[in-house]
Design a protein around this motif. Structure first.
Motif, PDB file in Angstrom:
ATOM      1  N   UNK A  32      77.512 -69.296-124.778  1.00 50.71           N
ATOM      2  CA  UNK A  32      77.148 -70.276-123.753  1.00 50.71           C
ATOM      3  C   UNK A  32      75.821 -70.952-124.052  1.00 50.71           C
ATOM      4  N   UNK A  33      74.951 -70.240-124.743  1.00 48.19           N
ATOM      5  CA  UNK A  33      73.617 -70.792-124.982  1.00 48.19           C
ATOM      6  C   UNK A  33      73.082 -70.237-126.302  1.00 48.19           C
ATOM      7  N   UNK A  34      72.398 -71.065-127.061  1.00 47.29           N
ATOM      8  CA  UNK A  34      71.762 -70.643-128.305  1.00 47.29           C
ATOM      9  C   UNK A  34      70.261 -70.843-128.154  1.00 47.29           C
ATOM     10  N   UNK A  35      69.505 -69.775-128.382  1.00 45.25           N
ATOM     11  CA  UNK A  35      68.069 -69.816-128.118  1.00 45.25           C
ATOM     12  C   UNK A  35      67.254 -70.298-129.304  1.00 45.25           C
ATOM     13  N   UNK A  36      67.743 -70.038-130.530  1.00 45.49           N
ATOM     14  CA  UNK A  36      66.902 -70.319-131.694  1.00 45.49           C
ATOM     15  C   UNK A  36      67.758 -70.480-132.942  1.00 45.49           C
ATOM     16  N   UNK A  37      67.268 -71.269-133.883  1.00 47.42           N
ATOM     17  CA  UNK A  37      67.975 -71.478-135.154  1.00 47.42           C
ATOM     18  C   UNK A  37      66.990 -71.363-136.316  1.00 47.42           C
ATOM     19  N   UNK A  62      65.164 -63.137-138.631  1.00 49.07           N
ATOM     20  CA  UNK A  62      64.053 -63.978-138.173  1.00 49.07           C
ATOM     21  C   UNK A  62      64.361 -64.602-136.815  1.00 49.07           C
ATOM     22  N   UNK A  63      65.558 -65.158-136.694  1.00 53.48           N
ATOM     23  CA  UNK A  63      65.936 -65.821-135.447  1.00 53.48           C
ATOM     24  C   UNK A  63      66.043 -64.836-134.290  1.00 53.48           C
ATOM     25  N   UNK A  64      66.566 -63.647-134.559  1.00 53.84           N
ATOM     26  CA  UNK A  64      66.698 -62.641-133.497  1.00 53.84           C
ATOM     27  C   UNK A  64      65.332 -62.239-132.947  1.00 53.84           C
ATOM     28  N   UNK A  65      64.355 -62.105-133.848  1.00 51.82           N
ATOM     29  CA  UNK A  65      63.014 -61.734-133.403  1.00 51.82           C
ATOM     30  C   UNK A  65      62.452 -62.719-132.407  1.00 51.82           C
ATOM     31  N   UNK A  66      62.668 -64.006-132.671  1.00 50.06           N
ATOM     32  CA  UNK A  66      62.185 -65.053-131.763  1.00 50.06           C
ATOM     33  C   UNK A  66      63.073 -65.156-130.523  1.00 50.06           C
ATOM     34  N   UNK A  90      64.933 -62.994-128.975  1.00 53.69           N
ATOM     35  CA  UNK A  90      64.767 -61.919-127.987  1.00 53.69           C
ATOM     36  C   UNK A  90      63.596 -62.215-127.056  1.00 53.69           C
ATOM     37  N   UNK A  91      62.483 -62.699-127.645  1.00 56.40           N
ATOM     38  CA  UNK A  91      61.318 -63.034-126.819  1.00 56.40           C
ATOM     39  C   UNK A  91      61.635 -64.187-125.869  1.00 56.40           C
ATOM     40  N   UNK A  92      62.346 -65.199-126.387  1.00 57.95           N
ATOM     41  CA  UNK A  92      62.694 -66.368-125.573  1.00 57.95           C
ATOM     42  C   UNK A  92      63.575 -65.960-124.395  1.00 57.95           C
ATOM     43  N   UNK A  93      64.592 -65.160-124.674  1.00 61.19           N
ATOM     44  CA  UNK A  93      65.525 -64.729-123.619  1.00 61.19           C
ATOM     45  C   UNK A  93      64.802 -63.860-122.585  1.00 61.19           C
ATOM     46  N   UNK A  94      63.920 -62.978-123.058  1.00 63.53           N
ATOM     47  CA  UNK A  94      63.169 -62.113-122.133  1.00 63.53           C
ATOM     48  C   UNK A  94      62.299 -62.959-121.213  1.00 63.53           C
ATOM     49  N   UNK A  95      61.633 -63.957-121.789  1.00 68.51           N
ATOM     50  CA  UNK A  95      60.775 -64.820-120.988  1.00 68.51           C
ATOM     51  C   UNK A  95      61.574 -65.595-119.945  1.00 68.51           C
ATOM     52  N   UNK A  96      62.752 -66.061-120.343  1.00 72.91           N
ATOM     53  CA  UNK A  96      63.600 -66.807-119.411  1.00 72.91           C
ATOM     54  C   UNK A  96      64.033 -65.924-118.234  1.00 72.91           C
ATOM     55  N   UNK A  97      64.432 -64.702-118.552  1.00 72.49           N
ATOM     56  CA  UNK A  97      64.971 -63.810-117.521  1.00 72.49           C
ATOM     57  C   UNK A  97      63.872 -63.270-116.615  1.00 72.49           C
ATOM     58  N   UNK A  98      62.650 -63.191-117.138  1.00 70.59           N
ATOM     59  CA  UNK A  98      61.559 -62.646-116.319  1.00 70.59           C
ATOM     60  C   UNK A  98      60.795 -63.737-115.567  1.00 70.59           C
ATOM     61  N   UNK A  99      61.133 -65.013-115.864  1.00 69.56           N
ATOM     62  CA  UNK A  99      60.444 -66.116-115.180  1.00 69.56           C
ATOM     63  C   UNK A  99      60.921 -66.201-113.710  1.00 69.56           C
ATOM     64  N   UNK A 100      60.065 -66.664-112.804  1.00 66.55           N
ATOM     65  CA  UNK A 100      60.448 -66.807-111.378  1.00 66.55           C
ATOM     66  C   UNK A 100      61.647 -67.744-111.235  1.00 66.55           C
TER      67      UNK A 100
END
Length: 273
Positions: A29-34, A257-261, A263-273
């Motif tokens: 459904x969504x791609x965070x990084x390439x 490399x992409x997974x490392x980035x 994971x951080x992006x997805x975590x930030x999205x899910x923890x954002x208000x």
């Protein structure tokens, strides 16, 4: 996907179209990084690749910006040998190594360096561009890439008497069957690779050197002449092994490399208000 593009723009379009197709087929459904792996050194300030000698037009400014725009997601660009090194460290033979070098031998020559689990790329991204090291040619000064790449294997085979349409793979296959000229060409390739390893050992002091790339498919024929020559060249002799990941080394390095980035992006999205 085989690259049949004749221009850099067409190749960029092929990359984008392939990525879109893979995403569509995966049902994501969504791609965070390439991440893209490429020969040469990516200059982030200018947004272009330098030193990709075998890909005419690939260094054109704006090419990767266009790919980012068409994909609609963040896109990192890394040297292919660096990604292959990271791939072997993460999923292959490099696990647990304190400092190891991945030497990629194919159309060109490159090296990726992983230190304590992190890529070492130098001040300007050019660390590991060993293809530019000088080499004393028969008629004029050459580079190490001229002496060690797949093209050099074919030239050596012709010099020793092989004829017909030759590729590096054909020369190695003939050597495996005992063809004298092919055997000599492979021996010479092994000696030259040993000089490459000796240079890396003297500068980096790696505990492990991995041989990969297109020529890596025939490392079984090369390990003996490389090791023998290395013993005569230098007291600095790191452990020498073939890569485990084959043609997937660059791809898996890009995934790591992409997974490392991502994971951080997805975590930030899910923890954002």
């Amino acid at each position: 996907v085989r690259n049949r593009a004749r221009t850099s723009g067409a190749m960029a379009d092929l990359v984008v179209a392939t990525a879109r197709r893979v995403v569509a087929e995966s049902g994501a459904r969504d791609v965070a990084h390439a991440v893209v792996g490429t020969p040469g050194v990516y200059d982030e300030k200018q947004g272009r690749v330098r030193y990709a000698m075998h890909l005419p037009g690939w260094g054109r400014a704006g090419l990767f910006d266009r790919m980012r725009e068409e994909l609609g997601i963040p896109l990192e660009v890394h040297n292919d040998a660096n990604l292959a090194a990271l791939g072997e460290y993460t999923y292959g033979v490099g696990a647990g190594s304190r400092l190891f070098a991945y030497i990629m031998i194919g159309t060109g020559l490159g090296m990726g360096i992983v230190s304590e689990g992190r890529l070492f790329t130098g001040a300007h991204g050019g660390a590991g561009e060993i293809g530019f090291l000088p080499w004393p040619g028969r008629h004029k000064p050459e580079t190490l890439e001229d002496a060690v790449s797949g093209v050099a294997v074919v030239e050596a085979a012709r010099h020793f008497g092989m004829t017909g349409h030759l590729t590096a793979k054909a020369v190695f296959d003939a050597a495996r069957e005992g063809h004298p000229a092919a055997v000599e060409a492979v021996r010479l390739e092994g000696e030259r690779i040993a000089h490459t390893v000796a240079a890396a050992a003297a500068v980096l002091d790696p505990d492990l050197v991995v041989l990969g790339g297109g020529v890596g498919h025939s490392v079984d024929l090369l390990l003996a002449p490389v090791s023998e020559t290395l013993r005569a060249l230098t007291p600095l002799r790191p452990k020498l092994v073939p890569g485990r990941l084959g043609e997937d080394a660059v791809l898996l390095g890009a995934v790591a490399t992409a997974l490392g980035t991502a994971r951080d992006v997805v975590f930030e999205r899910r923890s954002a208000p």
